[in-house]
Design an enzyme around this catalytic site. Structure first.
Site, mmCIF file in Angstrom:
data_model
loop_
_atom_site.group_PDB
_atom_site.id
_atom_site.type_symbol
_atom_site.label_atom_id
_atom_site.label_comp_id
_atom_site.label_asym_id
_atom_site.label_seq_id
_atom_site.Cartn_x
_atom_site.Cartn_y
_atom_site.Cartn_z
ATOM 1 N N CYS A 161 -0.992 6.132 8.856
ATOM 2 C CA CYS A 161 -1.162 5.042 8.491
ATOM 3 C C CYS A 161 -2.347 5.421 7.452
ATOM 4 O O CYS A 161 -2.502 6.332 6.168
ATOM 5 C CB CYS A 161 -1.608 4.185 8.900
ATOM 6 S SG CYS A 161 -3.119 4.991 10.354
ATOM 7 N N ARG A 192 1.134 -1.040 0.781
ATOM 8 C CA ARG A 192 0.131 0.082 0.154
ATOM 9 C C ARG A 192 1.355 1.145 -0.262
ATOM 10 O O ARG A 192 0.738 2.797 -0.366
ATOM 11 C CB ARG A 192 -1.200 -0.145 1.270
ATOM 12 C CG ARG A 192 -1.630 -0.902 0.891
ATOM 13 C CD ARG A 192 -3.090 -1.068 1.930
ATOM 14 N NE ARG A 192 -3.901 0.574 2.003
ATOM 15 C CZ ARG A 192 -4.498 1.007 3.396
ATOM 16 N NH1 ARG A 192 -4.054 0.242 4.508
ATOM 17 N NH2 ARG A 192 -4.850 1.964 3.622
#
Length: 281
Positions: free
Chosen positions: A238, A180
């Site tokens: 995040c 990611r």
């Protein structure tokens, strides 16, 4: 500083459940099924545990610029604490399914209020049940408590503050999985990639065999990331400001308190299409 303040082991909590000042929060959650964690709690949980829903209890109302899990309003979060019977003197223990990724969000919310006696159950529900410790499915009787505190705004940053911090040479650490971060896959947000200048340390790097690494090992690893800078020069992020709290917990366990949170994180950063996006390493 009295009480459990970072982690507590299952064996210790199993004895401490009898203490009148202990409140346990079940933070199990599944990003793919928002009801899965609460359904699991209703079936079985650590005796006496209240359920803390990530969307409903540990986040504020959705606002694009604040990401998928906005940092909650202090007054609203204090009201939730009161419903759970949590006062400033309460020893709080949060747990989730295993890694502490969601429980760490509850931990940092309380820590940002100045609450000292809050810890995450190391190994979570998985280790608790593997040890054969008691469980039940009783819904705790509501207990009313009062809580008066404000969040420490110095530890909660928005996108503009993060951009300024990067310009000043501070360290932005992204807790997402490497694929990611590199922009190779993205199932949750509309844009793949990362904030230019960020470095990647997946939250799983804080763990060994499903539990947190030793304080010494964590300290060595975070000092290597910081290259001699103090802990308060590190900003954790995040996808939405939830699992980044795992790094803040790991650093406090390592004796390195003071790191900060990019609360909207990646989902908040990309809310403005003018902000730059990087891919690859």
């Amino acid at each position: 500083m009295a009480g459990w303040t970072t982690l507590v082991q299952a064996e210790t909590l199993s004895v401490g459940l009898a203490r009148p000042d202990v409140v346990v929060l079940d933070c199990r959650f599944d990003l793919a099924d928002n009801n899965a964690g609460e359904n699991a709690w209703m079936q079985a949980h650590v005796p006496g545990a209240r359920y803390a829903h990530l969307d409903r209890d540990l986040s504020g109302p959705l606002q694009a610029s604040k990401g998928r899990h906005p940092w909650p309003d202090a007054a609203e979060f204090r009201e939730r604490l009161g419903r759970w019977g949590i006062s400033p003197q309460t020893q709080v223990v949060a747990y989730d399914a295993d890694s502490g990724a969601f429980a760490a969000r509850a931990w940092f919310l309380l820590r940002a209020l100045g609450h000292e006696k809050v810890a995450v159950l190391d190994g979570g529900w998985k280790r608790w049940t593997a040890l054969g410790l008691p469980v039940d499915n009783k819904v705790p009787v509501p207990i009313s408590a009062k809580y008066h505190a404000e969040f420490d705004a110095r530890r909660i940053l928005d996108a503009d503050q993060v951009a300024e911090a990067l310009q000043a040479g501070e360290l932005l650490v992204d807790a997402r999985a490497p694929a990611r971060f590199r922009g190779e896959e993205e199932r949750l947000d509309r844009v793949a990639g990362h904030v230019p200048g960020a470095v990647n340390r997946p939250l799983t790097d804080n763990l060994a065999d499903g539990r947190f690494k030793s304080p010494g090992q964590l300290a060595e690893e975070f000092r290597a990331l910081l290259h001699g800078s103090p802990a308060n020069q590190l900003i954790a992020m995040c996808g939405s400001g939830v699992t980044a709290c795992h790094h803040l917990l790991a650093m406090e366990r390592a004796g390195m308190p003071g790191a900060r949170l990019f609360a909207p994180s990646w989902s908040g950063w990309i809310s403005d299409p003018a902000r730059p996006v990087a891919t690859g390493e």
